[in-house]
Design an enzyme around this catalytic site. Structure first.
Site, PDB file in Angstrom:
ATOM      1  CD  GLU A   1     -12.151  -0.902  -0.610  1.00  0.00           C
ATOM      2  OE1 GLU A   1     -11.176  -1.608  -0.309  1.00  0.00           O
ATOM      3  OE2 GLU A   1     -13.062  -0.606   0.196  1.00  0.00           O
TER       4      GLU A   1
ATOM      5  NE  ARG B   1      -3.695  -2.162   2.634  1.00  0.00           N
ATOM      6  CZ  ARG B   1      -4.743  -2.185   3.459  1.00  0.00           C
ATOM      7  NH1 ARG B   1      -5.004  -1.140   4.233  1.00  0.00           N
ATOM      8  NH2 ARG B   1      -5.526  -3.237   3.520  1.00  0.00           N
TER       9      ARG B   1
END
Ligand SMILES: CC[C@H]1O[C@@H](n2cnc3c(N)ncnc32)[C@H](O)[C@@H]1O
Length: 483
Positions: free
Chosen positions: A171, A100
């Site tokens: 997402e 991430r």
């Protein structure tokens, strides 16, 4: 980089793509033409957008967990377990924290350490390091629609690799994966980088491949008022649609008062349709996702199941297209696959028992829907104005002005002036509206609701109420009453 809410040209996109695919060696595996062909052969039952459209048509509320581990075989076993033992309708791959933050070297270490240890030492699936070939092994071993769930400000390479590998939903968003997930990452940069992700999915759509996009609704997941999360969700939906995305799921994190939460889903559906159509994106298919309580959970597993059940019941009564499921290990950390499956079965039982029941449109529900829509309109219209009729530019300026403001956000780009607290019935109101551009009657509505609780509790409305409410559910309640 000049930020504007305008569809990128193919030249702009492909010039950027060349650089993006160099961020890690596995970027070389991305072959768009091959990926389009691969997607053409993905059957409808493993296709996220198609499964959501079917659920919306049939009035189903689909269940989906979060799940991700370091190594491919274990990840495949985990997902298949959640499908068979958890009866999950949709499956994720939750991406690890190193990935991430684009720290692929650390993710690689995590893979090697996990191989040595014989168990996952990462808190998610490091898809970039596994590359298209590795991720495709997951796609070919799991017979369910697959979505990438993460929290990545710069999610361009992750998107290229996972979509090329055959995932059919992605997402995130330039606001919803920055403000709650980063401290000092420029909002302008993340909105711009997410335009790349959306344009990539728009180009797949131009080749007949429909990939679902889902902005991250709950934001910080801590007492976020419906109007704040709806404003961000609808802005990210509009930004995605401008880049050619045709299938969007807008999300909302459960607050805990039933009327407010059902109203929130109804208001989100109605407002999203209204604003998408108003801005010319009529061709977009919209669905909703309800996230079971995203705040602190009770450690006691039986009580955790109570929270999970309440989220499941609310999602079913709100008729959300999808519900994101929590587990009885929420207060402890990454759940075991068994605990994850238990949360899913609890949710499935509640949905099945409620699917033949409808919640009546009472006057209280109607009032709550109208309040949420009025508040959200105030914010959206101010953002649009601040941006000179541009939501991308407007979003950046709105955060600078506190017109958009997410409570308890780690980002220094969120003013954090608003203060939410629950009213006497547990609905989330604003103890301090900060710089939100609400009309006087809306401000008065919140003041009255807070005053009503203060009278009932024999204490003045204060920051202490905010603190009490943050811990209330983990301590077994909804409203943080004075001890
Ligand atoms: C958005 C935060 C939520 O994601 C959940 N989560 C984060 N990583 C994983 C993971 N690797 N497996 C299962 N659940 C996870 C976490 O428990 C929390 O409910």
């Amino acid at each position: 980089m000049e930020l504007k809410n305008k569809k990128w040209t193919h030249d702009e996109f492909y010039a950027t793509r060349e650089e993006v695919l160099t961020h890690w060696p596995t970027g070389k595996e991305v072959d768009f033409a091959e990926a389009v062909k691969y997607h053409e052969n993905i059957p409808a039952k493993r296709h996220f957008a198609k499964r959501l459209v079917k659920a919306k048509k049939n009035g189903e509320t689909l269940t989906q967990p979060r799940a991700g581990v370091a190594l491919i075989d274990e990840h495949i076993n985990l997902l298949n377990f959640l499908k068979t033992e958890g009866e999950a309708d949709l499956l994720p791959s939750t991406i690890d924290s190193y990935t991430r933050q684009n720290q692929y070297k650390e993710a690689q270490n995590g893979i090697e350490e996990s191989l040595k240890a014989g168990r996952s030492l990462l808190n998610g699936f490091p898809a970039v390091n596994h590359g298209v070939a590795g991720v495709r092994r997951v796609v070919e071993s799991v017979d369910a629609p697959l979505q990438v769930r993460h929290g990545t400000p710069d999610a361009r390479l992750l998107g290229e690799i996972t979509i090329a590998a055959g995932y059919t939903s992605y997402e995130g968003g330039g606001i919803s994966y920055n403000i709650p997930y980063a401290k000092s990452v420029s909002l302008e940069k993340t909105i711009y980088d997410w335009q790349y992700c959306d344009r990539m999915i728009g180009i797949y759509a131009e080749h007949g491949i429909e990939i679902n996009r889902e902005p991250f609704g709950p934001l910080t997941g801590t007492l976020v008022p419906p109007s704040v999360s709806h404003a961000v969700a609808i802005i990210e939906g509009i930004l995605a649609a401008e880049q050619g995305v045709k299938n969007i799921t807008l999300g909302y994190g459960q607050c805990g008062n039933l009327i407010q939460d059902i109203a929130a889903i109804r208001a989100l559906e109605q407002l999203a349709e209204e604003y998408m159509n108003k801005h010319g994106y009529n061709g977009c298919v919209l669905t909703t996702v309800f996230h079971q309580w995203m705040g602190g959970f009770p450690q006691d597993e039986a009580k955790a199941f109570g929270v999970i059940s309440w989220g499941a019941a609310t999602a079913a009564l709100a008729k959300a297209t999808k519900v994101i499921v929590k587990t009885p290990h929420e207060a402890l950390g990454i759940p075991t696959k068994e605990a994850n499956a238990q949360g899913l079965r609890t949710t499935k039982q509640m949905i099945n028992m409620l699917k033949d029941q409808a919640f009546p449109l009472t006057s209280e529900l109607e009032l709550e829907i109208n309040i949420i829509k009025a508040e959200t309109r105030c914010i959206l219209d101010k953002v649009y104005e601040l941006g000179g009729n541009d939501y991308a530019v407007g979003a950046v300026r709105a955060f600078e002005a506190g017109v958009l403001d997410v409570p308890f956000a780690p980002s220094k780009f969120s003013l954090n002036k608003i203060l939410p607290a629950r009213d006497n019935n547990g609905a989330v109101r604003l103890f301090d509206v900060g710089n939100l551009p609400f009309t006087p009657d809306l401000v008065a509505f919140h003041q009255d609701k807070m005053a009503e609780r203060a009278r009932a509790e024999g204490r003045s409305a204060s920051f202490q109420m905010v603190i009490d409410d943050i811990y209330a559910i983990s301590k077994g309640n909804l409203v943080g009453r004075p001890r």
